[in-house]
Design an enzyme around this catalytic site. Structure first.
Site, PDB file in Angstrom:
ATOM      1  N   HIS A  18      38.962  37.201  31.851  1.00  0.00           N
ATOM      2  CA  HIS A  18      38.180  38.068  32.742  1.00  0.00           C
ATOM      3  C   HIS A  18      38.924  39.382  32.912  1.00  0.00           C
ATOM      4  CE1 HIS A  18      35.601  38.297  36.690  1.00  0.00           C
ATOM      5  NE2 HIS A  18      35.825  39.509  36.183  1.00  0.00           N
ATOM      6  N   HIS A  20      38.006  43.570  32.412  1.00  0.00           N
ATOM      7  CA  HIS A  20      37.112  44.681  32.037  1.00  0.00           C
ATOM      8  C   HIS A  20      37.985  45.757  31.416  1.00  0.00           C
ATOM      9  CE1 HIS A  20      33.789  43.059  34.583  1.00  0.00           C
ATOM     10  NE2 HIS A  20      34.806  42.572  35.256  1.00  0.00           N
ATOM     11  N   HIS A 202      29.159  37.128  35.952  1.00  0.00           N
ATOM     12  CA  HIS A 202      29.765  37.175  37.280  1.00  0.00           C
ATOM     13  C   HIS A 202      28.794  36.510  38.254  1.00  0.00           C
ATOM     14  CE1 HIS A 202      32.425  40.046  35.432  1.00  0.00           C
ATOM     15  NE2 HIS A 202      32.967  40.453  36.563  1.00  0.00           N
ATOM     16  N   GLU A 205      31.019  36.134  43.528  1.00  0.00           N
ATOM     17  CA  GLU A 205      32.135  37.010  43.931  1.00  0.00           C
ATOM     18  C   GLU A 205      31.791  37.510  45.334  1.00  0.00           C
ATOM     19  OE1 GLU A 205      32.430  40.708  41.729  1.00  0.00           O
ATOM     20  OE2 GLU A 205      34.491  41.082  42.410  1.00  0.00           O
ATOM     21  N   ASP A 283      40.927  41.012  36.005  1.00  0.00           N
ATOM     22  CA  ASP A 283      39.699  41.747  36.330  1.00  0.00           C
ATOM     23  C   ASP A 283      39.811  43.240  35.964  1.00  0.00           C
ATOM     24  OD1 ASP A 283      37.068  41.906  37.163  1.00  0.00           O
ATOM     25  OD2 ASP A 283      37.482  41.671  39.294  1.00  0.00           O
ATOM     26  N   ASP A 284      40.344  44.041  36.871  1.00  0.00           N
ATOM     27  CA  ASP A 284      40.499  45.494  36.648  1.00  0.00           C
ATOM     28  C   ASP A 284      41.913  45.885  37.052  1.00  0.00           C
ATOM     29  OD1 ASP A 284      37.538  46.257  36.109  1.00  0.00           O
ATOM     30  OD2 ASP A 284      37.455  45.061  37.946  1.00  0.00           O
TER      31      ASP A 284
HETATM   32  N1  ADE Z   1      32.897  45.428  36.944  1.00  0.00           N
HETATM   33  C1  ADE Z   1      34.221  45.596  36.882  1.00  0.00           C
HETATM   34  N2  ADE Z   1      34.841  44.789  37.745  1.00  0.00           N
HETATM   35  C2  ADE Z   1      33.874  44.069  38.377  1.00  0.00           C
HETATM   36  C3  ADE Z   1      33.879  43.054  39.366  1.00  0.00           C
HETATM   37  N3  ADE Z   1      35.002  42.597  39.924  1.00  0.00           N
HETATM   38  N4  ADE Z   1      32.688  42.563  39.764  1.00  0.00           N
HETATM   39  C4  ADE Z   1      31.562  43.002  39.231  1.00  0.00           C
HETATM   40  N5  ADE Z   1      31.510  43.949  38.298  1.00  0.00           N
HETATM   41  C5  ADE Z   1      32.658  44.479  37.861  1.00  0.00           C
HETATM   42 ZN    ZN Z   2      34.934  41.232  36.800  1.00  0.00          ZN
END
Ligand code: ADE
Ligand code: ZN
Length: 342
Positions: A18, A20, A202, A205, A283-284
């Site tokens: 996971h 991005h 997703h 969340e 994630d990011d």
């Molecule tokens: N795009 C990038 N990070 C995300 C996240 N945590 N939830 C949904 N979309 C995303």
């Molecule tokens: Zn994500």
């Protein structure tokens, strides 16, 4: 927490499911690309960018994330972005990544979809040849846009399928969750499934447990990205446990986006100890304060995870990956040998 356990985490072979790729854009590279491409950023310095990363919820993050992605314009930019992520992943002993990318973020700005595929793929292939690093690409649809837009994106990408057959394995669903339920994308997922793509989304969340149910029942996904709100629904928890449905949990992301108030309240350990197939992911990472090792360490410290549990988390990720059984076994053997030696 003991530095010995931190060292154990650093050396652990890992898979990341996971991530991005646009979320790995560090402020330094954002600034360099903005200057090169003549893009105006609303920040005076790298420090100012980092100071702006103070999020109240998912949407407040997405606003900055999409604005930041505007600096990505050429094939080389997508290569540089992906190459930088791979360097961080290698340093964290990540053996395999299944990275998400959001073509609509770029095609909406007039960037050709081939530019996006080509730059990401070139970096992944180079890393495979040089370092034995394994990668795959999961094309994500932006759920705040229409299903027609998602179908058009899939159609635009399909002519590239053969050229990227070694990398492009699946499709996913991301962006603003609440108000954009999985059902909205039923058709495009049916099309993608019929074409043999692996499916993820997703769900849970910020959205309710019902979205996890419909991701499973309507979209027929094979992994749930996040899924932390499953805990509110005991029947769903039993279903996830019995099916060993993988959840790609992102602890530092959940903290930064206020999905949890304190890492000590995170339900990752509870879900793991109930027998769910939980994994740890970043994630990011450029926005949320850490890559894979930082996520493992923050979680282990806050939730007092032991070595066995850390190995189980890493094992879950290899098992939940979309690679051949033979490849999985090679990584699992490496993981078991590491666990034995340490
Ligand atoms: N795009 C990038 N990070 C995300 C996240 N945590 N939830 C949904 N979309 C995303
Ligand atoms: Zn994500």
């Amino acid at each position: 927490m003991s530095t010995q356990l931190h060292d154990f985490i650093r050396g652990l072979p890992k898979a990341e499911l996971h991530l991005h790729i646009e979320g790995s854009l560090e402020p330094e590279l954002m600034f360099a690309l903005a200057q090169k491409n003549g893009v105006q950023l609303p920040y005076a310095s790298v420090e100012e960018v980092r100071a702006a990363y103070d999020f109240a919820d998912l949407q407040s993050f997405l606003d900055l994330y999409y604005a930041g992605a505007a600096v990505l314009q050429t094939e080389q930019d997508f290569f540089d972005l992906t190459h930088a992520y791979i360097e961080r992943a290698l340093a964290d002993n990540v053996r395999h990544v299944e990275l998400f990318f959001d073509p609509q973020t770029h095609t909406a700005r007039g960037i050709h979809i081939t530019t996006v595929f080509s730059g990401i793929a070139r970096a992944l292939r180079e890393a495979r040849a040089k370092n034995g690093f394994s990668g795959a690409m999961i094309l994500c649809f932006l759920r705040h846009l229409s299903e027609e837009d998602a179908i058009a994106t899939l159609e635009a990408a399909l002519p590239l399928r053969d050229e990227y057959a070694d990398l492009w394995t699946g499709v996913g669903l991301d962006s603003a969750e609440v108000g954009n339920p999985p059902e909205k994308f039923a058709h495009v997922f049916t099309i993608a499934q019929a074409m043999g793509f692996r499916l993820v989304a997703h769900a849970g969340e910020e959205g309710p447990p019902a979205y996890i149910h419909s991701a499973l029942d309507v979209l027929q996904v094979e992994r749930i990205d996040h899924g932390v709100r499953a805990e509110e629904d005991p029947a769903l928890m039993a279903r996830l446990q019995q099916s060993r449905m993988p959840l790609t949990v992102c602890p530092l992301s959940n903290l930064k986006l206020c999905v949890v108030k304190d890492m000590r309240e995170h339900n990752l350990a509870r879900m793991l100890r109930t027998g769910l197939c939980v994994t740890i992911n970043s994630d990011d990472p450029a926005y949320f304060g850490g890559y894979m090792n930082a996520n493992y360490i923050a979680t282990a410290d806050a939730l007092e995870l032991g070595k066995e549990e850390l190995v189980q988390l890493a094992r879950n990720a290899f098992e939940a990956s979309f690679v051949s059984d033979e490849q999985k076994q090679l990584w699992l053997d490496e993981l078991e040998a590491y666990a034995q030696q340490h």
